[in-house]
Design an enzyme around this catalytic site. Sequence first.
Site, PDB file in Angstrom:
ATOM      1  N   GLU A 133      -2.397  -0.308 -10.483  1.00 38.47           N
ATOM      2  CA  GLU A 133      -2.580   0.859  -9.605  1.00 38.47           C
ATOM      3  C   GLU A 133      -2.198   2.110 -10.384  1.00 38.47           C
ATOM      4  O   GLU A 133      -1.026   2.315 -10.697  1.00 38.47           O
ATOM      5  CB  GLU A 133      -1.699   0.720  -8.359  1.00 38.47           C
ATOM      6  CG  GLU A 133      -1.759   1.945  -7.444  1.00 38.47           C
ATOM      7  CD  GLU A 133      -0.746   1.880  -6.306  1.00 38.47           C
ATOM      8  OE1 GLU A 133      -0.384   0.769  -5.858  1.00 38.47           O
ATOM      9  OE2 GLU A 133      -0.290   2.958  -5.868  1.00 38.47           O
TER      10      GLU A 133
ATOM     11  N   ARG B  99      -1.108  11.130  -9.386  1.00 40.52           N
ATOM     12  CA  ARG B  99      -0.015  12.109  -9.254  1.00 40.52           C
ATOM     13  C   ARG B  99       0.061  13.071 -10.411  1.00 40.52           C
ATOM     14  O   ARG B  99       0.898  13.962 -10.396  1.00 40.52           O
ATOM     15  CB  ARG B  99       1.331  11.364  -9.188  1.00 40.52           C
ATOM     16  CG  ARG B  99       1.488  10.542  -7.954  1.00 40.52           C
ATOM     17  CD  ARG B  99       2.824   9.850  -7.906  1.00 40.52           C
ATOM     18  NE  ARG B  99       2.708   8.705  -7.045  1.00 40.52           N
ATOM     19  CZ  ARG B  99       3.664   7.841  -6.801  1.00 40.52           C
ATOM     20  NH1 ARG B  99       4.851   7.997  -7.359  1.00 40.52           N
ATOM     21  NH2 ARG B  99       3.456   6.812  -6.007  1.00 40.52           N
TER      22      ARG B  99
ATOM     23  N   LYS C 179       0.006  -1.624   3.059  1.00 41.91           N
ATOM     24  CA  LYS C 179       1.133  -1.334   2.172  1.00 41.91           C
ATOM     25  C   LYS C 179       2.324  -0.994   3.068  1.00 41.91           C
ATOM     26  O   LYS C 179       2.177  -0.198   3.998  1.00 41.91           O
ATOM     27  CB  LYS C 179       0.761  -0.145   1.281  1.00 41.91           C
ATOM     28  CG  LYS C 179       1.919   0.519   0.541  1.00 41.91           C
ATOM     29  CD  LYS C 179       1.377   1.525  -0.464  1.00 41.91           C
ATOM     30  CE  LYS C 179       2.501   2.428  -0.980  1.00 41.91           C
ATOM     31  NZ  LYS C 179       2.363   2.750  -2.399  1.00 41.91           N
TER      32      LYS C 179
END
Length: 212
Positions: free
Chosen positions: A45, A49, A133
Site C-alpha cells: 500500500e 501522503r 479497514k
Amino acid sequence: MSAQKKDVVAVLRGVPVIPVLIFDDVETAVPTAKALVAGGLPVLEVTLRTPVARECVRRILAEVPDATVGVGTVLTPQQLKEAEADGVAFAVSPGATPRILDAADDSAVPLLPGVATVSEAMTLGERGYGMLKFFPAEANGGAPALRSYASPLPHLRFCPTGGVTLANAPSYLKLPNVVCVGGSWLTPADALKKGDWDAIRKLAEEASALKA
Ligand code: 3PG
C-alpha cells in the site's frame, strides 16, 4: 460475508501483513518494493501522503511485476480516478465519506474503506462492503475491540492498521474476523534514508512468517 461489489478480500487474502509505505524519495520506491517482495510480502500500500507517491506507484508497477500495488490514504474522488488510471489493484481510505463511496461505485478499483466504530461498520455493510479497514486499530481498543465485533457483526471482515507491530500483530491475526493487518513498521525511516534494503527484507521475512 456480504458480497463486496469489488472484491478486495481476493486481493488481500493470503498475506498476513500489508506494508503501509510513505515515500519521500522516488528513488527508494523500487528497491523497497523489491525487498518487501523478496521478504514474502507482495501486497503493498503506497500512501498518497507525499508529492512523489504517484510516481512511486507507477515505477513499482512498471519495475516490480511480482508486487500487487495499491494506494492508501485516498481522501478524494480525484485520487481514486488517478489510481484507476495508473492501474492499481486496490485503494485504501482511512475513513469512508459519501463522496469517496460514490466515487468507488463508479471505479473499477476495489476500495478498502476505513471504520472506527460499530455504526460505521454497519453502514458500510449495508452498502455492500464486507471487508473494512479498522483504523486507528490500537487507539480504538485494539484486538479486544475487534474480537467484540465478531459475534454481532459476523458478515464483516477487517484489516486493522494504526499502531500494529510485529509484537501485537498475532493478537489480531488469530481473530476470526481479521483477514490481514497493515502497518508501517516494515519500512523504518532510517532504513529508507540509508538505503538499507537488507534490513527491510529481514523485517518482511519476520512479518510474512506470521500466520494469516
Ligand atoms: C495507515 O495509514 O494505515 C497508518 O498510517 C499505518 O499506521 P502505523 O504507522 O501505526 O503502522
